[in-house]
Write a protein that holds these residues in place. Structure first.
Motif, mmCIF file in Angstrom:
data_model
loop_
_atom_site.group_PDB
_atom_site.id
_atom_site.type_symbol
_atom_site.label_atom_id
_atom_site.label_comp_id
_atom_site.label_asym_id
_atom_site.label_seq_id
_atom_site.Cartn_x
_atom_site.Cartn_y
_atom_site.Cartn_z
ATOM 1 N N ALA A 110 0.829 -1.211 0.000
ATOM 2 C CA ALA A 110 0.000 0.000 0.000
ATOM 3 C C ALA A 110 0.861 1.258 0.000
ATOM 4 O O ALA A 110 0.561 2.222 -0.714
ATOM 5 N N SER A 111 1.933 1.247 0.766
ATOM 6 C CA SER A 111 2.825 2.415 0.814
ATOM 7 C C SER A 111 3.482 2.657 -0.533
ATOM 8 O O SER A 111 3.505 3.788 -1.037
ATOM 9 N N ALA A 112 4.026 1.602 -1.114
ATOM 10 C CA ALA A 112 4.711 1.742 -2.400
ATOM 11 C C ALA A 112 3.742 2.198 -3.488
ATOM 12 O O ALA A 112 4.083 3.062 -4.312
ATOM 13 N N LEU A 113 2.539 1.648 -3.496
ATOM 14 C CA LEU A 113 1.550 2.045 -4.503
ATOM 15 C C LEU A 113 1.126 3.492 -4.336
ATOM 16 O O LEU A 113 1.050 4.246 -5.316
ATOM 17 N N ALA A 114 0.830 3.890 -3.115
ATOM 18 C CA ALA A 114 0.406 5.265 -2.870
ATOM 19 C C ALA A 114 1.497 6.244 -3.293
ATOM 20 O O ALA A 114 1.216 7.259 -3.935
ATOM 21 N N ALA A 115 2.732 5.931 -2.962
ATOM 22 C CA ALA A 115 3.845 6.804 -3.336
ATOM 23 C C ALA A 115 3.991 6.869 -4.856
ATOM 24 O O ALA A 115 4.216 7.942 -5.418
ATOM 25 N N ALA A 116 3.846 5.739 -5.519
ATOM 26 C CA ALA A 116 4.013 5.704 -6.976
ATOM 27 C C ALA A 116 2.861 6.377 -7.701
ATOM 28 O O ALA A 116 3.061 7.009 -8.744
ATOM 29 N N LEU A 117 1.652 6.268 -7.179
ATOM 30 C CA LEU A 117 0.487 6.829 -7.855
ATOM 31 C C LEU A 117 0.385 8.344 -7.713
ATOM 32 O O LEU A 117 -0.255 8.998 -8.528
ATOM 33 N N ASP A 118 0.995 8.891 -6.674
ATOM 34 C CA ASP A 118 0.966 10.339 -6.456
ATOM 35 C C ASP A 118 2.148 10.974 -7.181
ATOM 36 O O ASP A 118 3.244 11.061 -6.645
ATOM 37 N N SER A 119 1.908 11.398 -8.413
ATOM 38 C CA SER A 119 2.981 11.968 -9.228
ATOM 39 C C SER A 119 2.850 13.476 -9.307
ATOM 40 O O SER A 119 1.761 13.997 -9.572
ATOM 41 N N PRO A 120 3.961 14.193 -9.106
ATOM 42 C CA PRO A 120 3.910 15.645 -9.213
ATOM 43 C C PRO A 120 3.594 16.067 -10.652
ATOM 44 O O PRO A 120 3.997 15.425 -11.609
ATOM 45 N N GLY A 121 2.832 17.133 -10.768
ATOM 46 C CA GLY A 121 2.495 17.647 -12.094
ATOM 47 C C GLY A 121 1.252 17.020 -12.687
ATOM 48 O O GLY A 121 0.728 17.502 -13.681
ATOM 49 N N GLU A 122 0.772 15.939 -12.103
ATOM 50 C CA GLU A 122 -0.454 15.309 -12.580
ATOM 51 C C GLU A 122 -1.622 15.775 -11.719
ATOM 52 O O GLU A 122 -1.454 16.157 -10.566
ATOM 53 N N ILE A 138 9.631 6.071 2.185
ATOM 54 C CA ILE A 138 9.503 7.521 2.317
ATOM 55 C C ILE A 138 10.682 8.230 1.665
ATOM 56 O O ILE A 138 10.524 9.200 0.920
ATOM 57 N N ALA A 139 11.889 7.745 1.923
ATOM 58 C CA ALA A 139 13.094 8.351 1.325
ATOM 59 C C ALA A 139 13.070 8.221 -0.188
ATOM 60 O O ALA A 139 13.373 9.191 -0.917
ATOM 61 N N ALA A 140 12.704 7.064 -0.697
ATOM 62 C CA ALA A 140 12.633 6.864 -2.148
ATOM 63 C C ALA A 140 11.601 7.795 -2.760
ATOM 64 O O ALA A 140 11.829 8.395 -3.823
ATOM 65 N N ASN A 141 10.471 7.951 -2.090
ATOM 66 C CA ASN A 141 9.426 8.843 -2.579
ATOM 67 C C ASN A 141 9.937 10.284 -2.647
ATOM 68 O O ASN A 141 9.695 10.990 -3.626
ATOM 69 N N ALA A 142 10.650 10.707 -1.620
ATOM 70 C CA ALA A 142 11.185 12.066 -1.612
ATOM 71 C C ALA A 142 12.246 12.263 -2.680
ATOM 72 O O ALA A 142 12.280 13.304 -3.355
ATOM 73 N N LEU A 143 13.114 11.273 -2.874
ATOM 74 C CA LEU A 143 14.176 11.394 -3.874
ATOM 75 C C LEU A 143 13.644 11.359 -5.296
ATOM 76 O O LEU A 143 14.139 12.092 -6.164
ATOM 77 N N ILE A 144 12.676 10.525 -5.543
ATOM 78 C CA ILE A 144 12.140 10.384 -6.903
ATOM 79 C C ILE A 144 11.326 11.609 -7.302
ATOM 80 O O ILE A 144 11.329 12.001 -8.456
ATOM 81 N N LYS A 145 10.666 12.207 -6.351
ATOM 82 C CA LYS A 145 9.810 13.344 -6.676
ATOM 83 C C LYS A 145 10.532 14.636 -6.411
ATOM 84 O O LYS A 145 10.196 15.675 -6.681
#
Length: 177
Positions: free
Chosen positions: A37-49, A170-177
């Motif tokens: 659930a965490s990985a999906l939520a992070a991946a689905l929330d994309s900046p600019g979309e 959380i760290a991956a989400n911050a770095l990727i976005k």
């Protein structure tokens, strides 16, 4: 008197099998569901979309359901390979036994749904879900270690180790976005 005996055992000695309450598959599936659930939520929330928290909540829920079914089916296949000869009922039970994957995804789904009426942004909902899931991983890890008869120190270490998985997301989400 037997039910009190575990209070007086030496630290770090496992409880007798009769007092263990949580099956291994439930524990595994719960942790797996939180991470999924965490990985999906992070991946689905994309900046600019555009924010689509309802759609993202549905994706998290459907993916948790599909993952639970797939994991249960994998158990069925494994039993077939071991020449168990189990029937359809056993297969359905194996798939239904993966319910903790879906239940663990529910907090993320609920938090995403709270962004639909614009109570907050989807990004805020996702960040809150990531933090909550990380705390749940820590609690789940400590609780499962205690359920297995570990002492408080070992249980806290287990909780911290599980929490690290959430912190990596959380760290991956911050770095990727």
């Amino acid at each position: 008197m037997h039910h009190r005996a575990h209070r007086f055992r030496r630290p770090n000695t496992p409880r007798p099998a009769a007092t263990r309450r949580t099956p291994e598959t439930t524990l595994f599936s719960g942790v797996y569901g939180l991470i999924l659930a965490s990985a999906l939520a992070a991946a689905l929330d994309s900046p600019g979309e555009a924010d689509e928290p309802g759609s993202d909540a549905l994706w998290v829920l459907l993916t948790a359901l599909a993952s639970a079914a797939a994991h249960g089916y994998a158990h069925v296949v494994a039993h077939r390979l071991s020449a168990d000869g189990s029937g359809v009922r056993v297969g359905l039970r194996a798939m239904l036994a993966e319910w903790p994957v879906v239940v663990a995804a529910v907090p993320t789904v609920v938090l995403l749904l709270t962004a639909m009426p614009s109570w907050w942004t989807e990004t805020q909902a996702v960040n809150t879900a990531l933090l909550l899931n990380t705390l749940l991983l820590a609690g789940w890890g400590a609780w499962t270690a205690r359920s297995a008869g570990r002492g408080w120190t070992a249980s806290l270490r287990a909780g911290i180790a599980d929490m690290l998985i959430g912190l990596v997301i959380i760290a991956a989400n911050a770095l990727i976005k």
